[in-house]
Write a protein that holds these residues in place. Structure first.
Motif, PDB file in Angstrom:
ATOM      1  N   THR A  10     -19.054  -1.206  32.599  1.00 22.79           N
ATOM      2  CA  THR A  10     -19.415  -2.155  33.656  1.00 22.79           C
ATOM      3  C   THR A  10     -18.221  -2.365  34.578  1.00 22.79           C
ATOM      4  O   THR A  10     -17.130  -1.842  34.337  1.00 22.79           O
ATOM      5  CB  THR A  10     -19.762  -3.533  33.054  1.00 22.79           C
ATOM      6  OG1 THR A  10     -18.597  -3.989  32.355  1.00 22.79           O
ATOM      7  CG2 THR A  10     -20.957  -3.457  32.127  1.00 22.79           C
ATOM      8  N   ASN A 155     -24.279  -5.216  35.698  1.00 26.64           N
ATOM      9  CA  ASN A 155     -23.504  -5.786  36.816  1.00 26.64           C
ATOM     10  C   ASN A 155     -24.467  -6.557  37.713  1.00 26.64           C
ATOM     11  O   ASN A 155     -25.314  -5.945  38.373  1.00 26.64           O
ATOM     12  CB  ASN A 155     -22.884  -4.667  37.661  1.00 26.64           C
ATOM     13  CG  ASN A 155     -22.054  -3.699  36.827  1.00 26.64           C
ATOM     14  OD1 ASN A 155     -21.077  -4.096  36.207  1.00 26.64           O
ATOM     15  ND2 ASN A 155     -22.442  -2.429  36.816  1.00 26.64           N
ATOM     16  N   THR A 197     -20.545  -9.766  35.400  1.00 26.33           N
ATOM     17  CA  THR A 197     -21.052  -8.918  34.322  1.00 26.33           C
ATOM     18  C   THR A 197     -21.835  -9.788  33.333  1.00 26.33           C
ATOM     19  O   THR A 197     -21.381 -10.861  32.941  1.00 26.33           O
ATOM     20  CB  THR A 197     -19.898  -8.187  33.592  1.00 26.33           C
ATOM     21  OG1 THR A 197     -18.963  -9.148  33.109  1.00 26.33           O
ATOM     22  CG2 THR A 197     -19.190  -7.209  34.527  1.00 26.33           C
TER      23      THR A 197
END
Ligand SMILES: Nc1ncnc2c1ncn2[C@@H]1O[C@H](COP(=O)(O)OP(=O)(O)O)[C@@H](O)[C@H]1O
Ligand SMILES: Cc1cn([C@H]2C[C@H](O)[C@@H](COP(=O)(O)O)O2)c(=O)[nH]c1=O
Length: 241
Positions: A10, A155, A197
């Motif tokens: 991520t 994300n 995230t």
């Protein structure tokens, strides 16, 4: 034998840091490399890590041809043993194919770094081609975390602190930019785009840290379980677990 490796994870999991570390280690052993990046947050022709390291790089443009880039350098006597390719999600599929050709035809290692999926969970075209062609896809060991403490896998994009699921695929931005939405009503206000995230559960329920804080505040008035709260009517999926 040279390899095409895709280091992925991520946002904010240490990809650029690793890119700079790998460049350093290979260079320290006398190998010659070229650093590439595209749309780094620090600006054009940069690779920057949130740990504070930053260095120059060749900016990848739509017209960049990696095969020609390497050939030109070698023709001018420059040693090219490996390429560091940061923000590789923004490369075109054709450029990823050129990277594979550089590995296979002239034995140059290619270390690519990037996120796989965008804020709608859709693969970036460059990342998709990397997954299809890489010798190895390596998920970074350091995990970015969701606000709930679980491993972050997605994300999310926020605009003025509110998670969105529509918009352009590419908007350069950072985590830690999640505004609380209070400025949104100001005249002339420029919307603040940020990223956060999240674990899948909270991504699917559209619960960002800001949303969770609001719910926790409400929780003090009307006790209920944040994780059990479904976003009925918000347009988000109503996960039932
Ligand atoms: N002040 C800090 N102290 C220690 N580690 C930090 C600090 N700030 C950021 N980091 C680390 O840097 C990581 C982000 O590194 P970076 O290379 O910028 O990520 P990416 O390129 O994957 O977005 C974070 O996950 C965290 O581990
Ligand atoms: C999810 C997502 C991200 N981006 C942008 C935001 C950042 O500029 C980079 C990721 O950089 P990092 O070093 O991995 O933090 O990608 C985007 O343009 N679109 C998206 O959907």
């Amino acid at each position: 034998m040279a390899e095409l490796v895709f280091f992925s994870g991520t946002m904010d999991c240490g990809k650029s840091t690793l890119a700079l570390q790998m460049d350093h280690n290979h260079r320290a052993r006398g190998r010659g490399g070229v650093r590439f990046s595209r749309n780094d947050r620090a600006g054009e022709s940069r690779i920057s890590s949130r740990l504070g390291l930053e260095t120059d790089a060749v900016e990848v443009l739509d017209g960049t041809d990696f095969w020609e880039e390497v050939m030109r350098r070698r023709t001018h006597g420059q040693r090219v043993d490996y390429l560091i390719c940061d923000e590789a999600q923004f490369y075109t599929p054709e450029q990823v194919e050129q990277l594979a050709k550089v590995v296979d035809e002239i034995d140059v290692d290619v270390f690519a770094f990037g996120i796989t999926a965008d804020f709608r969970t859709r693969l970036f075209p460059g990342s998709q081609r990397l997954i299809e062609l890489a010798d190895r896809v390596q998920v970074l060991q350091v995990e970015a975390l969701c606000w709930c403490g679980r491993r972050a896998t997605h994300n999310a994009r926020t605009v003025d602190g509110v998670m969105v699921t529509e918009g352009a695929q590419v908007v350069v931005g950072d985590v830690d930019m999640a505004a609380d939405g209070t400025a949104a009503s100001d005249a002339g206000h420029v919307p603040v785009v940020g990223y956060e995230t999240l674990c899948r559960r909270h991504f699917m329920r559209r619960v960002t840290a800001h949303g969770a804080n609001l719910m926790a505040e409400q929780d003090q008035l009307l006790p209920f379980d944040v994780d059990a709260c479904l976003w009925h009517g918000s347009g988000g999926p109503a996960a039932g677990t």
